[in-house]
Design a protein around this motif. Structure first.
Motif, PDB file in Angstrom:
ATOM      1  N   PRO A  55       0.808  -1.217   0.000  1.00  0.00           N
ATOM      2  CA  PRO A  55       0.000   0.000   0.000  1.00  0.00           C
ATOM      3  C   PRO A  55       0.848   1.277   0.000  1.00  0.00           C
ATOM      4  CG  PRO A  55      -0.854  -1.588   1.580  1.00  0.00           C
ATOM      5  CD  PRO A  55       0.462  -2.115   1.098  1.00  0.00           C
ATOM      6  N   ALA A  56       0.276   2.334  -0.615  1.00  0.00           N
ATOM      7  CA  ALA A  56       0.994   3.608  -0.715  1.00  0.00           C
ATOM      8  C   ALA A  56       0.006   4.748  -0.884  1.00  0.00           C
ATOM      9  CB  ALA A  56       1.960   3.570  -1.905  1.00  0.00           C
ATOM     10  N   VAL A  85      -8.330  -0.965  -7.093  1.00  0.00           N
ATOM     11  CA  VAL A  85      -7.671  -0.473  -5.878  1.00  0.00           C
ATOM     12  C   VAL A  85      -8.739   0.019  -4.911  1.00  0.00           C
ATOM     13  CG1 VAL A  85      -5.519   0.212  -7.042  1.00  0.00           C
ATOM     14  CG2 VAL A  85      -7.338   1.902  -6.724  1.00  0.00           C
ATOM     15  N   SER A  86      -8.384   0.020  -3.638  1.00  0.00           N
ATOM     16  CA  SER A  86      -9.273   0.572  -2.618  1.00  0.00           C
ATOM     17  C   SER A  86      -8.431   1.394  -1.652  1.00  0.00           C
ATOM     18  CB  SER A  86     -10.021  -0.536  -1.876  1.00  0.00           C
ATOM     19  OG  SER A  86      -9.104  -1.375  -1.209  1.00  0.00           O
ATOM     20  N   GLY A  87      -9.077   2.360  -1.023  1.00  0.00           N
ATOM     21  CA  GLY A  87      -8.368   3.249  -0.124  1.00  0.00           C
ATOM     22  C   GLY A  87      -8.854   3.136   1.305  1.00  0.00           C
ATOM     23  N   ALA A  92      -1.402   7.306  10.288  1.00  0.00           N
ATOM     24  CA  ALA A  92      -0.475   8.333  10.756  1.00  0.00           C
ATOM     25  C   ALA A  92      -0.945   9.738  10.393  1.00  0.00           C
ATOM     26  CB  ALA A  92       0.920   8.088  10.169  1.00  0.00           C
ATOM     27  N   ASP A  93      -1.741   9.874   9.333  1.00  0.00           N
ATOM     28  CA  ASP A  93      -2.214  11.177   8.873  1.00  0.00           C
ATOM     29  C   ASP A  93      -3.578  10.975   8.223  1.00  0.00           C
ATOM     30  OD1 ASP A  93      -2.766  13.594   7.689  1.00  0.00           O
ATOM     31  OD2 ASP A  93      -0.866  13.752   6.604  1.00  0.00           O
ATOM     32  N   ILE A  98      -4.388   5.677   2.070  1.00  0.00           N
ATOM     33  CA  ILE A  98      -3.449   4.624   1.686  1.00  0.00           C
ATOM     34  C   ILE A  98      -4.181   3.735   0.684  1.00  0.00           C
ATOM     35  CG2 ILE A  98      -2.098   2.647   2.475  1.00  0.00           C
ATOM     36  CD1 ILE A  98      -0.965   4.977   3.775  1.00  0.00           C
ATOM     37  N   TRP A  99      -3.580   3.558  -0.488  1.00  0.00           N
ATOM     38  CA  TRP A  99      -4.188   2.768  -1.560  1.00  0.00           C
ATOM     39  C   TRP A  99      -3.556   1.393  -1.632  1.00  0.00           C
ATOM     40  CZ3 TRP A  99      -8.502   4.470  -3.591  1.00  0.00           C
ATOM     41  CH2 TRP A  99      -8.801   5.827  -3.434  1.00  0.00           C
ATOM     42  N   SER A 100      -4.381   0.399  -1.872  1.00  0.00           N
ATOM     43  CA  SER A 100      -3.884  -0.969  -2.042  1.00  0.00           C
ATOM     44  C   SER A 100      -4.722  -1.665  -3.104  1.00  0.00           C
ATOM     45  CB  SER A 100      -3.926  -1.736  -0.716  1.00  0.00           C
ATOM     46  OG  SER A 100      -5.212  -1.684  -0.165  1.00  0.00           O
ATOM     47  N   ILE A 101      -4.169  -2.755  -3.618  1.00  0.00           N
ATOM     48  CA  ILE A 101      -4.897  -3.503  -4.642  1.00  0.00           C
ATOM     49  C   ILE A 101      -6.008  -4.314  -3.987  1.00  0.00           C
ATOM     50  CG2 ILE A 101      -3.009  -3.553  -6.306  1.00  0.00           C
ATOM     51  CD1 ILE A 101      -2.322  -6.347  -5.373  1.00  0.00           C
ATOM     52  N   THR A 102      -7.049  -4.580  -4.767  1.00  0.00           N
ATOM     53  CA  THR A 102      -8.207  -5.316  -4.261  1.00  0.00           C
ATOM     54  C   THR A 102      -8.086  -6.806  -4.591  1.00  0.00           C
ATOM     55  OG1 THR A 102      -9.419  -5.027  -6.333  1.00  0.00           O
ATOM     56  CG2 THR A 102      -9.706  -3.306  -4.633  1.00  0.00           C
ATOM     57  N   PRO A 103      -8.899  -7.622  -3.947  1.00  0.00           N
ATOM     58  CA  PRO A 103      -8.936  -9.042  -4.312  1.00  0.00           C
ATOM     59  C   PRO A 103      -9.294  -9.242  -5.791  1.00  0.00           C
ATOM     60  CG  PRO A 103      -9.991  -8.723  -2.189  1.00  0.00           C
ATOM     61  CD  PRO A 103      -9.708  -7.347  -2.746  1.00  0.00           C
ATOM     62  N   VAL A 104     -10.111  -8.353  -6.347  1.00  0.00           N
ATOM     63  CA  VAL A 104     -10.454  -8.443  -7.775  1.00  0.00           C
ATOM     64  C   VAL A 104      -9.182  -8.355  -8.620  1.00  0.00           C
ATOM     65  CG1 VAL A 104     -11.606  -7.227  -9.678  1.00  0.00           C
ATOM     66  CG2 VAL A 104     -12.790  -7.554  -7.506  1.00  0.00           C
ATOM     67  N   PHE A 105      -8.304  -7.378  -8.290  1.00  0.00           N
ATOM     68  CA  PHE A 105      -7.063  -7.246  -9.051  1.00  0.00           C
ATOM     69  C   PHE A 105      -6.156  -8.438  -8.799  1.00  0.00           C
ATOM     70  CE2 PHE A 105      -2.584  -6.025  -9.455  1.00  0.00           C
ATOM     71  CZ  PHE A 105      -2.573  -5.820 -10.822  1.00  0.00           C
TER      72      PHE A 105
END
Length: 160
Positions: A55-56, A85-87, A92-93, A98-105
């Motif tokens: 995630p980023a 992607v999902s957020g 921390a802020d 923070i974005w990460s890939i989904t189970p679909v991807f």
């Protein structure tokens, strides 16, 4: 780069040119098998970065890809709209996501990789005799050695 006139250097130069062209053609054929035609280059880059690095934030992704955060925001929004992607709020802020890939991807990339590998398996199985498959295996080992090569830095070359 000028092609050497003769000898082993000419042979190595010819091999380098042919290998570059073959790798490019192989990459095109493998992309055709993965059915990833609807994604742009930057979308693919973002998805693969999130898959590899985790995630980023949009800012981190923009810095990694070399674009403005506003441009990356549009890319991420398109990926979110496609369900890739999902957020989640940054612990921390809370102002950032923070974005990460989904189970679909994850399923899509797994299926795409399997399709590319299956295509390549079928080509090797149907077009190459067992002795040719052994020669290909030996060539792969040589190719791996080529990939381990790193060019000397200009600093290293001055020392010689």
């Amino acid at each position: 780069m000028n092609e050497p006139a003769s000898g082993p250097d000419r042979c190595a130069h010819t091999l380098a040119a042919e290998l570059r062209m073959l790798v490019a053609k192989l990459n095109r054929r493998l992309r055709e098998q993965s059915h990833a035609g609807d994604l742009t280059g930057s979308q693919k880059t973002v998805l693969l970065h999130l898959e590899r690095e985790g995630p980023a934030t949009v800012t981190t992704l923009a810095r990694t890809v070399g674009v403005r955060p506003q441009s990356m925001g549009a890319t991420v929004a398109a990926l979110q709209g496609a369900g890739l992607v999902s957020g989640a709020p940054d612990p921390a802020d809370g102002r950032q996501t923070i974005w990460s890939i989904t189970p679909v991807f994850r399923k899509w990339i797994k299926d795409a990789r399997a399709a590319r590998e299956d295509w390549l398996f079928q080509v090797i199985q149907t077009r190459l005799e067992p002795r040719e498959q052994e020669a290909l295996a030996a060539s792969i080992e040589l190719f791996k050695r080529c990939l381990l090569y790193t060019s000397p830095s200009p600093r290293d070359q001055r020392g010689s």
